[in-house]
Enzyme design. Structure first.
Site, PDB file in Angstrom:
ATOM      1  N   ALA A 114       0.922  -1.098  -0.146  1.00 44.59           N
ATOM      2  CA  ALA A 114      -0.131  -0.006   0.052  1.00 44.59           C
ATOM      3  C   ALA A 114       1.041   1.396  -0.044  1.00 44.59           C
ATOM      4  CB  ALA A 114      -1.042   0.036   1.150  1.00 44.59           C
ATOM      5  N   HIS A 115       1.860   1.439   0.645  1.00 38.66           N
ATOM      6  CA  HIS A 115       2.857   2.362   0.748  1.00 38.66           C
ATOM      7  C   HIS A 115       3.469   2.518  -0.482  1.00 38.66           C
ATOM      8  CE1 HIS A 115       2.301   2.143   5.264  1.00 38.66           C
ATOM      9  NE2 HIS A 115       2.769   3.442   5.102  1.00 38.66           N
ATOM     10  N   GLU A 116       4.026   1.569  -1.370  1.00 40.52           N
ATOM     11  CA  GLU A 116       4.772   1.417  -2.413  1.00 40.52           C
ATOM     12  C   GLU A 116       3.690   2.040  -3.454  1.00 40.52           C
ATOM     13  OE1 GLU A 116       7.822   1.632  -4.913  1.00 40.52           O
ATOM     14  OE2 GLU A 116       7.708   1.199  -2.848  1.00 40.52           O
TER      15      GLU A 116
END
Length: 535
Positions: free
Chosen positions: A471-473
């Protein structure tokens, strides 16, 4: 996220399971745990010593929750399931592994008991004012203007387009409500076939969620939005995805419990065994909210769904603790603080981050060797350490104290525990639990608690970190339009680092570990941003 191939454990309770004394309660940092600690993932009713999870609802009337309804006396010929639910309302026990919401304020609220560091909070804002005054004076001297406007001008491009797209995305989440209403009535009828939640239903939900996310993540690329709009839109899309996932999978679980409870009504009271009677009681508890005011499927209404979408939580419950009234002065305070923080974030980016990135980009283009490029990159990272520390703290405040606080006030949401004292963390596992409590609760409930009974704790940790890292990527990809994986690798490296930090000899050095946490946090933010932008 969740693979619910079969009905949740409580609906398959055996004689031994329904007579055991296990309940699910919440840990000190919002994590769920089993009372018997056996790690088998089965949460069983405690019929001897009920542990009450009591949200502190103030303000009085029994119909305070939007979907509460009124308490209607049961007729004498009411089916046994209705009698069990009525008893569950009065007993107010909670058996499903869930979040124990309660009325409490945030750390920085003036009414908080954590008031011994309020002076440092004031000092932080005084420091920002000094920085702002210094920046204005410097710009007046060098450029004859108060502020640079490269980033500020981006906010003026297409705000109505962003608003319309965001409203459309929010409205599109409503597809989950009619689906759950059909599951509550027995399933989705397609000819002679009935699709139940525990069969094909949850797989259909996974597919619909994937399509939904793909559409809204692709939209900013289609319209070629600039990065400020795209990152906001992507973050909001991920937030809504977690909300509809929690709503669907918890409601789907309740639909199976509801069907199981209705099937028990086919038995006559005389032929019902003790085990079946205990299972009836267990399922009735499952279908009743912690405060006993809302019962499934009475929660499947448009009003309840809209209320949940506005509440500052990612985990769906039948009801939440509420404060008595909406305080208009608090709404004005929170909204003003949001605009103030966004303004300061823009100033920091405009004056202290963007110029460093631009200079480093020019120097890297003219560099003649790897060593020179390495020194340029290292210098840019060091110059960005302090600006990114300020950015990190402002982002924390604007999201967890002001935006979530605004919606908590708007919906009278009682539990303002959106973060803990993460600044005292001594390892990354603590930080993951304390920095972002709503997301931690979601991952704990819908990822970790599903993976651990099947695969054990290590794999559950790995899956949880993997989903969070992806999700962060995705956010970094939408922000920079570069798929590099720097953030993904750094986040996954936290797992072996945590293993080292949990060694007793290392764990005992809490002050040193806290210093290392802050150093790695500040350095990591600057390094990852420089790598994504410059390489």
């Amino acid at each position: 996220m969740e693979n619910l191939m079969t009905m949740p454990p409580v609906a398959h309770a055996t004689v031994a399971e329904t007579s055991a004394t296990t309940t699910a309660v919440e840990g000190t940092n919002g994590e769920l745990r089993e009372r018997n600690g056996n790690g088998n993932g089965i949460f069983k009713p405690n019929l001897e010593e009920p542990q009450l999870l009591k949200p502190q609802v103030t303000g009085g009337s029994s119909d305070e929750a939007l979907s509460s309804g009124t308490a209607t006396p049961l007729p004498e010929d009411a089916p046994p399931s209705a009698v069990s639910i009525s008893v569950a309302r009065r007993v107010r026990r909670r058996l499903f592994p869930t979040i124990a919401y309660e009325s409490r304020v945030s750390h920085f609220d003036p009414a908080s008991q954590h008031h011994d560091f309020r002076g440092f909070f004031s000092l932080f804002w005084v420091g920002l004012v000094i920085m702002l005054i210094t920046t204005v004076l410097r710009n007046l001297k060098e450029n004859g203007s108060i502020m640079r406007t490269n980033i500020f001008s981006l906010f003026a491009h297409g705000p109505f387009e962003l608003g319309i797209a965001d409203l459309a995305m929010v409205a599109s989440t409503g597809f989950v409500l009619p689906l759950q209403q059909m599951y509550a009535k027995g399933g989705i009828k397609m000819g002679d076939k009935v699709i139940r939640w525990d069969k094909e239903g949850h797989w259909i939900q996974h597919a619909l969620q994937a399509v939904w996310l793909a559409i809204w993540v692709y939209l900013p690329f289609f319209f070629n939005w600039q990065w400020t709009r795209q990152v906001f839109f992507t973050l909001h899309a991920l937030t809504l995805l977690m909300k509809i996932h929690s709503y669907s999978f918890y409601s789907g679980h309740l639909s199976e419990c509801h069907q199981k409870l209705k099937s028990l009504d086919l038995l006559t009271p005389e032929k019902e065994t003790t085990e079946q009677s205990e299972l009836r009681e267990t399922l009735a508890f499952e279908l009743t909210s912690p405060d006993g005011r809302v019962t499934y499927p009475n929660n499947l209404t448009r009003e309840n769904f809209v209320d949940y979408m506005l509440c500052p939580t990612l985990c769906y419950e039948l009801s939440y603790p509420r404060v008595p009234t909406i305080r208009i002065e608090k709404l004005l305070e929170k909204s003003s603080a949001v605009f103030g923080c966004v303004f300061l974030l823009t100033v920091v980016s405009e004056e202290y981050i963007l110029p460093v990135m631009q200079d480093a980009h020019i120097q890297l283009a003219a560099s003649t060797g790897y060593y020179e490029s390495f020194l340029i990159l290292l210098e840019s990272i060091s110059l960005l350490l302090f600006p990114y520390m300020i950015t990190f703290l402002l982002v924390f405040l604007v999201i967890f104290e002001y935006v979530l606080g605004f919606f908590a006030e708007l919906t009278r949401f009682g539990d303002r525990h959106f973060y803990s004292d993460w600044w005292n963390c001594s390892d990354w596992l603590e930080f993951s639990r304390m920095w972002n409590v709503p997301v931690h609760r979601f991952l704990q409930r819908h990822v970790y608690s599903i993976s651990r009974p099947r695969h054990g704790r290590p794999v559950a940790y790995l899956v949880t970190f993997l989903i969070s890292a992806l999700a962060h990527e995705l956010v970094m990809f939408c922000l920079t339009k570069k798929l590099r994986g720097y953030g993904f690798v750094c986040q996954m490296l936290q797992l072996p680092i945590v293993a080292i930090q949990r060694i007793p000899l290392v764990k005992a050095q809490r002050r040193l570990n806290n210093v290392l946490f802050w150093v790695s946090m500040i350095w990591g933010l600057s390094m990852i941003s420089s790598l994504y932008v410059l390489l």
